[in-house]
Write a protein that holds these residues in place. Structure first.
Motif, PDB file in Angstrom:
ATOM      1  N   ASN A 195     -45.305  -0.216 -10.953  1.00 41.37           N
ATOM      2  CA  ASN A 195     -44.027  -0.021 -10.276  1.00 41.37           C
ATOM      3  C   ASN A 195     -44.208  -0.018  -8.760  1.00 41.37           C
ATOM      4  O   ASN A 195     -43.378  -0.555  -8.021  1.00 41.37           O
ATOM      5  N   LYS A 198     -44.614  -3.615  -7.720  1.00 39.26           N
ATOM      6  CA  LYS A 198     -43.330  -4.293  -7.914  1.00 39.26           C
ATOM      7  C   LYS A 198     -42.392  -4.030  -6.745  1.00 39.26           C
ATOM      8  O   LYS A 198     -41.656  -4.918  -6.303  1.00 39.26           O
ATOM      9  N   HIS A 199     -42.431  -2.802  -6.212  1.00 33.83           N
ATOM     10  CA  HIS A 199     -41.553  -2.429  -5.103  1.00 33.83           C
ATOM     11  C   HIS A 199     -42.259  -2.533  -3.744  1.00 33.83           C
ATOM     12  O   HIS A 199     -41.759  -2.041  -2.737  1.00 33.83           O
ATOM     13  N   LYS A 200     -43.444  -3.145  -3.761  1.00 29.58           N
ATOM     14  CA  LYS A 200     -44.190  -3.427  -2.529  1.00 29.58           C
ATOM     15  C   LYS A 200     -44.585  -2.158  -1.770  1.00 29.58           C
ATOM     16  O   LYS A 200     -44.489  -2.095  -0.543  1.00 29.58           O
ATOM     17  N   ASN A 237     -39.992   7.066 -10.580  1.00 34.33           N
ATOM     18  CA  ASN A 237     -40.723   5.819 -10.313  1.00 34.33           C
ATOM     19  C   ASN A 237     -42.108   6.127  -9.782  1.00 34.33           C
ATOM     20  O   ASN A 237     -42.762   5.296  -9.176  1.00 34.33           O
ATOM     21  N   GLN A 356     -42.671   5.585  -2.632  1.00 32.56           N
ATOM     22  CA  GLN A 356     -41.931   6.387  -3.608  1.00 32.56           C
ATOM     23  C   GLN A 356     -41.340   7.656  -3.013  1.00 32.56           C
ATOM     24  O   GLN A 356     -40.587   8.363  -3.683  1.00 32.56           O
TER      25      GLN A 356
END
Length: 375
Positions: A195, A198-200, A237, A356
């Motif tokens: 995750n 995926k969200h860099k 996340n 995050q």
């Protein structure tokens, strides 16, 4: 002396392909009082296995260099909620009262678990022990490989955000497995690195997180070492909680899902993203008529400055962690101040790229100064 990895550290396959090389990256993620001339840099070299898609560092630095100063980051509301949720997960999954925690740090998590169940017999093995007076916690200095006798005497092994830091995770887990009795459990939390990528989020892989620990990798490791999955749960996340139970039988030969194309594409896209992102940030701060700050004395700021963020107009780094205040971010010229310094400023601009923790930090800054401009 650096340690080279010539094969996949999980499967052992000798099919590594060079993925990317960050030349001369800061070796320490944290803050320091030392003169900037003493900062050390090394190539952060990444490779990827063609048969599994596991991304890993090609060269490892000595542990005493990576962890040269204390820099625990388990702070803030997200971490507080993580510890609470994970303690409940542990409470619901332990099958006996004896618990061995690997990497217990300052004993906060142990105390949280003991408050939920006063009957727990809790031990901690940790190479950098904090003094703790809790009468129900037994402390042992060292690495788990040096204290395998503690594994044999504990029916539950617990760890939180430790597995991704191990240089030789399969070797360590194999030693633990050989010393765990059938029916014993391993209960742990790991960052949700898939995750993150995926969200860099730039804290996915670095000199501390030396391999791309994903759900497929976890299942492969534990099933091959004769564990069965009891429960898995996602925490926001941020993390994934697991409970595995040791079962009778020899180590299995199992296959691993090959995510080579997916992982390679995602990582290279992250690099491209930040190349463009830094140009946009530089343009924004150069044209801003007011004071400029950046939040986070951590890898997030180190990565942005490495990728070319112009720090000339940035007054300082904002960070709430007391141990960092007044210190300099390693590998940078920027010093750290408490976010409260923006309280009375008119429209201060703050760069926030904190993975995050993004929402939590933005909310904190807006409470300090409602006129803050976040980019």
């Amino acid at each position: 002396m650096n340690i080279s990895r010539s094969k996949c550290l999980i499967t052992g396959s000798q099919d590594l392909e060079e993925l990317h090389n960050y030349s001369s990256f800061p070796v320490f993620i944290g803050c320091t009082d030392q003169d900037r001339s003493k900062d050390k840099f090394a190539d952060l070299k990444l490779s990827i296995s063609k048969s599994s898609g596991i991304i890993q560092l090609s060269e490892l630095l000595p542990l005493e260099l990576i962890y040269s100063e204390y820099h625990s980051e388990a702070l803030g509301s997200v971490w507080k909620e993580h510890h609470l949720e994970f303690s409940l997960f542990v409470k619901n999954n332990i099958n006996e009262l004896s618990v061995l925690e690997i990497g217990g740090s300052n004993c906060e998590f142990a105390e949280l678990c003991i408050n939920l169940n006063k009957k727990l017999c809790w031990s901690i093995v940790e190479p950098n022990l904090f003094k703790n007076s809790h009468k129900d916690i037994s402390l042992y200095n060292g690495f788990i490989e040096e204290r395998l006798d503690l594994v044999s005497s504990s029916r539950n092994v617990v760890h939180s955000h430790v597995l991704e830091h191990l240089y030789n995770p399969m070797d360590v887990l194999k030693k633990i497995s050989c010393n765990q009795l059938s029916g014993s459990r391993m209960i742990f939390s790991i960052p949700n690195l898939f995750n993150y990528l995926k969200h860099k989020f730039v804290n996915t892989i670095n000199f501390e997180h030396t391999y791309f620990l994903t759900e497929e990798v976890v299942i492969y490791m534990f099933e091959s070492l004769s564990y069965k999955l009891v429960e898995k749960r996602y925490f926001e996340n941020h993390s994934i909680f697991y409970c595995f139970e040791k079962i009778d039988g020899t180590h299995k030969d199992i296959s691993i899902t090959n995510n080579y194309k997916i992982n390679k594409k995602a990582y290279l896209e992250m690099i491209t993203h930040y190349t463009v992102e830094v140009d946009l940030l530089n343009n924004a701060i150069h044209n801003y008529n007011g004071e400029v700050f950046i939040f986070g004395a951590h890898i997030f700021t180190q990565y942005l400055t490495y990728m070319g963020l112009d720090t000339k107009r940035i007054k300082c780094i904002l960070d709430k962690y007391k141990i960092k205040l007044g210190k300099r971010l390693y590998g940078n010229s920027l010093f750290v101040s408490n976010p409260d310094i923006i309280q009375d400023l008119k429209n201060p601009l703050v760069i926030v790229r904190a993975g995050q923790y993004q929402s939590e930090i933005i909310n904190q800054l807006k409470k300090i100064n409602s006129s803050v401009v976040i980019i």
